[in-house]
Design a protein around this motif. Structure first.
Motif, mmCIF file in Angstrom:
data_model
loop_
_atom_site.group_PDB
_atom_site.id
_atom_site.type_symbol
_atom_site.label_atom_id
_atom_site.label_comp_id
_atom_site.label_asym_id
_atom_site.label_seq_id
_atom_site.Cartn_x
_atom_site.Cartn_y
_atom_site.Cartn_z
ATOM 1 N N LEU A 6 0.331 -1.276 0.336
ATOM 2 C CA LEU A 6 0.294 -0.239 -0.078
ATOM 3 C C LEU A 6 0.824 1.272 -0.218
ATOM 4 O O LEU A 6 0.224 2.320 -1.059
ATOM 5 N N ALA A 7 2.057 0.684 0.512
ATOM 6 C CA ALA A 7 2.726 2.573 1.188
ATOM 7 C C ALA A 7 3.658 2.767 -0.577
ATOM 8 O O ALA A 7 3.948 1.199 -1.058
ATOM 9 N N PRO A 8 3.596 3.469 -1.300
ATOM 10 C CA PRO A 8 4.488 4.177 -2.493
ATOM 11 C C PRO A 8 5.502 3.431 -1.967
ATOM 12 O O PRO A 8 6.456 4.090 -0.845
ATOM 13 N N TRP A 9 6.241 3.850 -3.557
ATOM 14 C CA TRP A 9 7.698 3.839 -3.270
ATOM 15 C C TRP A 9 8.528 4.505 -3.428
ATOM 16 O O TRP A 9 8.464 5.978 -3.828
ATOM 17 N N ASN A 10 9.190 4.613 -1.598
ATOM 18 C CA ASN A 10 9.933 5.707 -1.489
ATOM 19 C C ASN A 10 11.428 5.990 -2.676
ATOM 20 O O ASN A 10 12.616 5.432 -1.988
ATOM 21 N N LEU A 82 7.340 13.960 -9.208
ATOM 22 C CA LEU A 82 8.048 12.279 -9.427
ATOM 23 C C LEU A 82 6.397 12.667 -9.985
ATOM 24 O O LEU A 82 5.311 12.564 -9.787
ATOM 25 N N SER A 83 5.554 12.397 -11.445
ATOM 26 C CA SER A 83 4.890 11.516 -11.316
ATOM 27 C C SER A 83 5.315 9.642 -12.302
ATOM 28 O O SER A 83 6.295 9.475 -12.997
ATOM 29 N N GLY A 84 4.275 9.171 -12.722
ATOM 30 C CA GLY A 84 4.331 7.457 -12.825
ATOM 31 C C GLY A 84 3.109 7.551 -13.890
ATOM 32 O O GLY A 84 2.171 7.326 -13.303
ATOM 33 N N ALA A 85 3.183 6.624 -15.125
ATOM 34 C CA ALA A 85 2.602 6.150 -15.637
ATOM 35 C C ALA A 85 2.831 4.537 -15.527
ATOM 36 O O ALA A 85 3.544 3.949 -15.177
ATOM 37 N N ASP A 86 2.276 3.835 -16.665
ATOM 38 C CA ASP A 86 1.797 2.612 -16.766
ATOM 39 C C ASP A 86 3.330 1.847 -17.370
ATOM 40 O O ASP A 86 3.741 0.981 -17.548
ATOM 41 N N ASN A 87 4.044 3.329 -17.965
ATOM 42 C CA ASN A 87 4.912 2.569 -19.538
ATOM 43 C C ASN A 87 5.740 3.206 -18.635
ATOM 44 O O ASN A 87 7.160 3.029 -19.234
ATOM 45 N N SER B 70 3.393 16.398 -17.528
ATOM 46 C CA SER B 70 3.474 15.552 -16.842
ATOM 47 C C SER B 70 2.873 14.004 -16.801
ATOM 48 O O SER B 70 1.974 13.906 -17.976
ATOM 49 N N VAL B 71 3.665 12.606 -16.650
ATOM 50 C CA VAL B 71 2.720 11.693 -17.527
ATOM 51 C C VAL B 71 2.101 11.177 -16.608
ATOM 52 O O VAL B 71 2.655 11.207 -15.444
ATOM 53 N N GLY B 72 0.727 10.709 -16.547
ATOM 54 C CA GLY B 72 0.688 9.914 -15.587
ATOM 55 C C GLY B 72 -0.515 10.849 -14.055
ATOM 56 O O GLY B 72 -0.329 11.708 -14.331
ATOM 57 N N ALA B 73 -0.029 9.653 -12.923
ATOM 58 C CA ALA B 73 -0.736 10.625 -11.705
ATOM 59 C C ALA B 73 1.305 11.065 -11.065
ATOM 60 O O ALA B 73 1.847 10.224 -11.072
ATOM 61 N N ASP B 74 0.410 11.898 -10.578
ATOM 62 C CA ASP B 74 1.685 12.834 -9.499
ATOM 63 C C ASP B 74 2.130 11.453 -8.325
ATOM 64 O O ASP B 74 0.975 11.339 -7.623
ATOM 65 N N THR B 75 3.846 11.415 -8.186
ATOM 66 C CA THR B 75 3.646 10.753 -7.061
ATOM 67 C C THR B 75 4.688 11.080 -6.055
ATOM 68 O O THR B 75 4.027 11.098 -4.756
ATOM 69 N N TRP B 76 5.031 12.530 -6.782
ATOM 70 C CA TRP B 76 5.523 13.300 -6.124
ATOM 71 C C TRP B 76 5.893 14.554 -5.849
ATOM 72 O O TRP B 76 5.995 14.922 -7.148
#
Lengths: 185, 128
Positions: A6-10, A82-87, B70-76
């Motif tokens: 559940l915790a996001p990657w640090n 920081l942002s993350g998508a599927d790819n 930005s791509v996708g969801a913001d994580t930080w």
């Protein structure tokens, strides 16, 4: 349910370790009181701050009080998003007034280090200054990369004072699943 | 409250203001020599086209909007999309017609030359 999932990657695990590492004591830089001892109350403050900082780090909260910032030889920490998508993951770093060649990005053992130096231009030396708000000097950010980053295809671009690093994600080998047969008896 | 009326007024204005961005003051260094006042402001991530500098009646407004992809969801998020805005008072000795600016690597250099009348000069004394 596994709480860890559940915790996001640090991303800042390494950076925090770095910050908490025992600083190298320089002879000419006494810290706190003469004799090199940290006053007990200050030590307590630091411990509590570290405790809270570590506690909240996993929840995507900014770190609380930063004692390292008080020392004169502290490295500047440019802001990152920081942002993350599927790819892919995308990392952006705010580095205004620095040239491309003065920035270095390296990846070693799942750790990405972004460092460089912001220099004050020479020509201004003779001028009077009214105010200097911008910070100059060496800067560094350390990021721990998640396992699924394809480290060979990381790309970086620098434009208008913002460094953008794209990290494609690769599929991790699926862990083996073993079906357990249930026998009825 | 005044902020509320601001919001309503901007909504009526049109679609170019999509959402209210947080406003932050850019960090500046200000230098002066005999010729000019030099102002350097950090506005990382802003496009040159999105910077507006207005000088009117001794007041200068410097503003720039930072839009990020930005791509996708913001994580930080430590900086994000913002509007940089700051007001300055411009001394009368500045020749506002000659003001020029450069923008490079997220750093704005604003040259404010002094008018001829304001530059220091030495007066020669003639022997009578």
């Amino acid at each position: 349910m596994e709480l860890k999932k559940l915790a996001p990657w640090n991303w800042f695990k390494k950076e925090e370790e770095h910050a908490h590492a025992v600083p190298v004591q320089h002879a000419e830089k006494p810290q706190g009181v003469p004799g090199g001892h940290t006053p007990p109350m200050l030590q307590l403050h630091r411990d509590i701050d570290n405790l809270f900082g570590q506690f909240f780090a996993g929840w995507g909260m900014p770190r609380l009080g930063n004692w390292e910032g008080l020392s004169t030889d502290a490295l500047l920490k440019p802001k990152v998003d920081l942002s993350g998508a599927d790819n892919q993951y995308q990392l952006t770093v705010e580095i205004p007034g620095v040239e491309e060649k003065d920035i270095s990005v390296d990846v070693r053992q799942n750790t990405m280090t972004i460092r460089g130096e912001k220099r004050q231009e020479k020509e201004e030396k003779e001028k009077n200054h009214y105010r200097i708000e911008r910070s100059y000097g060496a800067f560094q950010r350390i990021l721990s990369l998640p396992e699924d980053v394809d480290q060979d295809s990381i790309k970086a671009a620098f434009k208008n004072g913002v460094l953008t690093i794209t990290m494609p994600r690769k599929a991790l080998p699926a862990s083996e699943v073993k079906q357990v047969a249930i026998t009825s008896e | 409250m005044s902020t509320n009326t601001d919001l309503v007024a901007q909504k009526d204005q049109g679609k170019n203001i999509s959402k209210q961005l947080p406003v932050i003051a850019p960090e500046v260094d200000v230098f002066e020599n005999d010729q000019e006042i030099l102002l350097q402001a950090d506005m990382p991530g802003v496009l040159k086209e999105d910077i507006v500098i207005n000088i009117d009646n001794g007041k200068m407004v410097l503003s720039g909007i930072r839009r990020l992809e930005s791509v996708g969801a913001d994580t930080w998020k430590e900086f994000g999309e913002v509007e940089f805005r700051r007001n300055f008072s411009v001394p009368q000795s500045i020749d506002t017609n000659q003001v020029n600016a450069e923008f490079k690597d997220g750093q704005l250099c604003l040259h404010l030359p002094k008018s001829e009348a304001a530059k220091p000069r030495q007066i020669e004394i003639k022997a009578g």
